[in-house]
Design a protein around this motif. Structure first.
Motif, mmCIF file in Angstrom:
data_model
loop_
_atom_site.group_PDB
_atom_site.id
_atom_site.type_symbol
_atom_site.label_atom_id
_atom_site.label_comp_id
_atom_site.label_asym_id
_atom_site.label_seq_id
_atom_site.Cartn_x
_atom_site.Cartn_y
_atom_site.Cartn_z
ATOM 1 N N UNK A 1 0.831 -1.207 0.000
ATOM 2 C CA UNK A 1 0.000 0.000 0.000
ATOM 3 C C UNK A 1 0.867 1.258 0.000
ATOM 4 N N UNK A 2 1.900 1.275 0.835
ATOM 5 C CA UNK A 2 2.775 2.450 0.855
ATOM 6 C C UNK A 2 3.526 2.577 -0.485
ATOM 7 N N UNK A 3 3.904 1.448 -1.057
ATOM 8 C CA UNK A 3 4.561 1.491 -2.357
ATOM 9 C C UNK A 3 3.655 2.092 -3.429
ATOM 10 N N UNK A 4 2.350 1.818 -3.316
ATOM 11 C CA UNK A 4 1.391 2.334 -4.290
ATOM 12 C C UNK A 4 0.993 3.775 -4.008
ATOM 13 N N UNK A 5 1.494 4.339 -2.914
ATOM 14 C CA UNK A 5 1.151 5.715 -2.571
ATOM 15 C C UNK A 5 -0.166 5.862 -1.845
ATOM 16 N N UNK A 6 -0.740 4.759 -1.355
ATOM 17 C CA UNK A 6 -1.970 4.829 -0.574
ATOM 18 C C UNK A 6 -1.651 5.221 0.863
ATOM 19 N N UNK A 7 -2.593 5.865 1.510
ATOM 20 C CA UNK A 7 -2.452 6.164 2.928
ATOM 21 C C UNK A 7 -2.824 4.927 3.734
ATOM 22 N N UNK A 8 -2.197 4.774 4.880
ATOM 23 C CA UNK A 8 -2.449 3.620 5.736
ATOM 24 C C UNK A 8 -2.765 4.114 7.141
ATOM 25 N N UNK A 9 -3.834 3.573 7.722
ATOM 26 C CA UNK A 9 -4.172 3.878 9.105
ATOM 27 C C UNK A 9 -4.191 2.581 9.896
ATOM 28 N N UNK A 10 -3.415 2.532 10.976
ATOM 29 C CA UNK A 10 -3.365 1.373 11.859
ATOM 30 C C UNK A 10 -4.278 1.649 13.053
#
Length: 545
Positions: A224-233
């Motif tokens: 996801x980070x590689x694709x430029x998406x934001x991530x929320x844990x």
């Protein structure tokens, strides 16, 4: 209001192969073409990757976020050093991170590489990429080796604690990736070969990826980070309404698509409508959209404009807000959750006269209650409306106050003491309500909450005798739109009140609990310190009458 349609990722097989013929060395001219990568946003507003197996989960995340990738990164499941550095490399390069199983064949990996059209794999640590049918650049789980093979500058190594892997990967900056290594450092070693340069795909800035932080999501988060998406844990929470930060994020970022990673999120019933509620941005007093656990309510009980029915009516709305805050403040040093002031406003008052409608209940006009309800909401005070219905039913009375119940900070309370049978009048018997009528209220209020994408609502059931709610064991507590609470509101000596408290708890359905302190009738009334110390379990709601 946003709408969300749930979708489950399915493993797709796209058989393809690719290779490269040897070209004669040219003394001049353009260098080799950069590797091509193409991202893609999920095709549904909500996509769920629910695989519990990390290998399958990594492939599914890649499938959801990448259309093609000439280069991919591969680590071995269970090789923590390889997974962490593989995540750093994937995020820095802008390519998927896949996992091969610790033992046995890896058909999911081969199928995903074929679908992506991958020609070169960076195998980090213990990964071998056997039978992948692609060129392999193998490196040890060592920051220097990864930098040499990729051309990335990973800076100083960042040691990651055992339970913090997913959070550390989620925090990776694709523009300035760092080398993630286990505590104690990387095992060291070298490598052989160099990847081609990579042209990153278009960043998926309008895609939000959710994960609880479960370990099987690590590779998917890296992808996801590689694709430029934001991530929320979420820190373990599976209900998006539980996090004030996530509610704010969903409301403020206009995420077009959400990807939920993890078997735990996949198991969350109603994830689609819960996301829709969270995306409104409405927050309950105290933050988030779930009432309990995570806060204590301390309430004043009564009716506006009259002191005879409780503390709330002994002053105007502004004075009642100040008084509720003072009562709540007394509990703050005693409990480890936020304490939220509240009003329990008697909306319909039991009457000795039948009235024009013959129901022995005096219904307050919405216009009388609204200024109090709105002032409370502006001041961060939760409100729940108390119904004393006489001979009518609870849903009929609740409908009168629908426009107030459609506000995010307003719940409902049912007072069976004042529910009459067809030929009964007040104060000649203790009233009661059958659980089927209560369950109709549960359905009505839960449906209203979901239809309006509202935060969770409080539904209070007043009780001080077991026969006040016949069939209580069949109480419907299945609706996540509601926090159902039984409120022990008997008065008198503390011995009697404690006996009532214990009796109500025996064989009770799974509910939250409330306790009432009567200023004049309790002998004696408990102080806040005594309430917390002596009422076991500590109540979620304490009210004052």
């Amino acid at each position: 209001m946003r709408t969300w349609a749930a979708g489950l990722s399915l493993l797709l097989v796209a058989a393809c192969s690719s290779g490269a013929d040897d070209e004669p060395e040219q003394p001049a001219g353009p260098g080799p073409a950069a590797a091509s990568v193409g991202t893609r946003a999920p095709d549904q507003r909500l996509t769920v990757v629910g695989d519990a197996d990390p290998v399958a989960a990594a492939a599914a995340a890649s499938r959801a976020l990448f259309e093609r990738a000439d280069v991919a990164v591969l680590a071995r499941d269970g090789d923590r050093a390889g997974e962490l550095l593989g995540a750093s490399a994937a995020a820095g390069l802008g390519v998927p991170l896949l996992l091969e199983p610790a033992e046995g064949a890896a058909p999911a990996v081969a199928e995903e590489l074929a679908r992506l059209g991958t020609t070169t794999v960076l195998a980090v640590g213990e990964a071998t990429a056997e039978d992948a049918g692609v060129d392999v650049v193998a490196v040890a789980a060592d920051p220097g080796a990864v930098e040499g093979a990729t051309g990335l500058d990973l800076g100083d190594a960042q040691e990651v604690a055992e339970d913090d892997g997913v959070a550390a990967v989620a925090a990776l900056d694709p523009g300035e990736p760092v080398a993630l290594v286990p505590e104690g450092g990387a095992p060291g070693g070298g490598g052989d070969g160099r990847l081609p340069d990579v042209d990153r795909g278009e960043p998926l800035s309008d895609t939000l990826v959710l994960t609880t932080g479960a370990p099987e999501a690590l590779a998917g988060v890296a992808t996801a980070r590689a694709a430029g998406a934001r991530v929320h844990v979420t820190g373990g929470a599976t209900d998006p309404r539980a996090s004030a930060d996530l509610v704010e994020l969903l409301a403020g970022t206009e995420a077009a698509t959400v990807l939920a990673l993890g078997a735990d999120l996949a198991a969350e019933d109603g994830l689609d409508w819960k996301l829709a509620a969270a995306a409104t941005g409405a927050q309950l007093p105290g933050g988030g959209q779930l009432l309990f656990p995570g806060r204590m309510l301390v309430a004043l009980y009564g009716h506006p404009g009259t002191a005879a029915l409780g503390l709330l009516g002994e002053q105007d709305a502004a004075g009642a807000i100040d008084r509720a805050r003072q009562h709540a403040a007394a509990y703050e040093p005693l409990v480890d959750v936020p304490v939220v002031p509240a009003f329990e406003i008697i909306a319909t008052v039991a009457s000795s006269a039948p009235g024009a409608d013959g129901d022995y209940s005096a219904e307050a006009d919405v216009a009388v209650l609204r200024p109090w309800v709105e002032a409370a909401g502006e001041a961060g005070v939760y409100v729940f409306l108390d119904l004393q219905p006489g001979r009518t039913d609870y849903v009929t009375q609740a409908e009168r106050y629908r426009e107030l119940l459609e506000l995010p900070h307003v719940g409902l309370a049912l007072d069976p003491e004042w529910r009459l049978g067809p030929n009964e009048v007040h104060l000649t018997q203790i009233g009661s309500v059958d659980v089927e009528e209560v369950n109709r209220v549960v359905t009505w209020l839960a449906d209203l909450t979901r239809e309006n994408a509202l935060p969770q609502k409080l539904l209070v059931l007043h009780q001080f005798r077991l026969d006040m709610i016949p069939g209580r064991e069949r109480l419907d507590t299945s609706r996540d739109e509601l926090a159902v609470l039984i409120h022990a509101d008997g008065q008198g000596s503390q011995g009697d009140k404690q006996a009532t408290w214990q009796a109500l708890h025996r064989d009770a359905p799974p509910v939250w609990w409330g306790w009432k302190n009567f200023v004049d009738e309790d002998l004696p009334m408990l102080t806040p310190e005594q309430t917390v110390a002596q009422v076991d379990p500590v109540p979620d709601l304490v009210s004052y009458q």
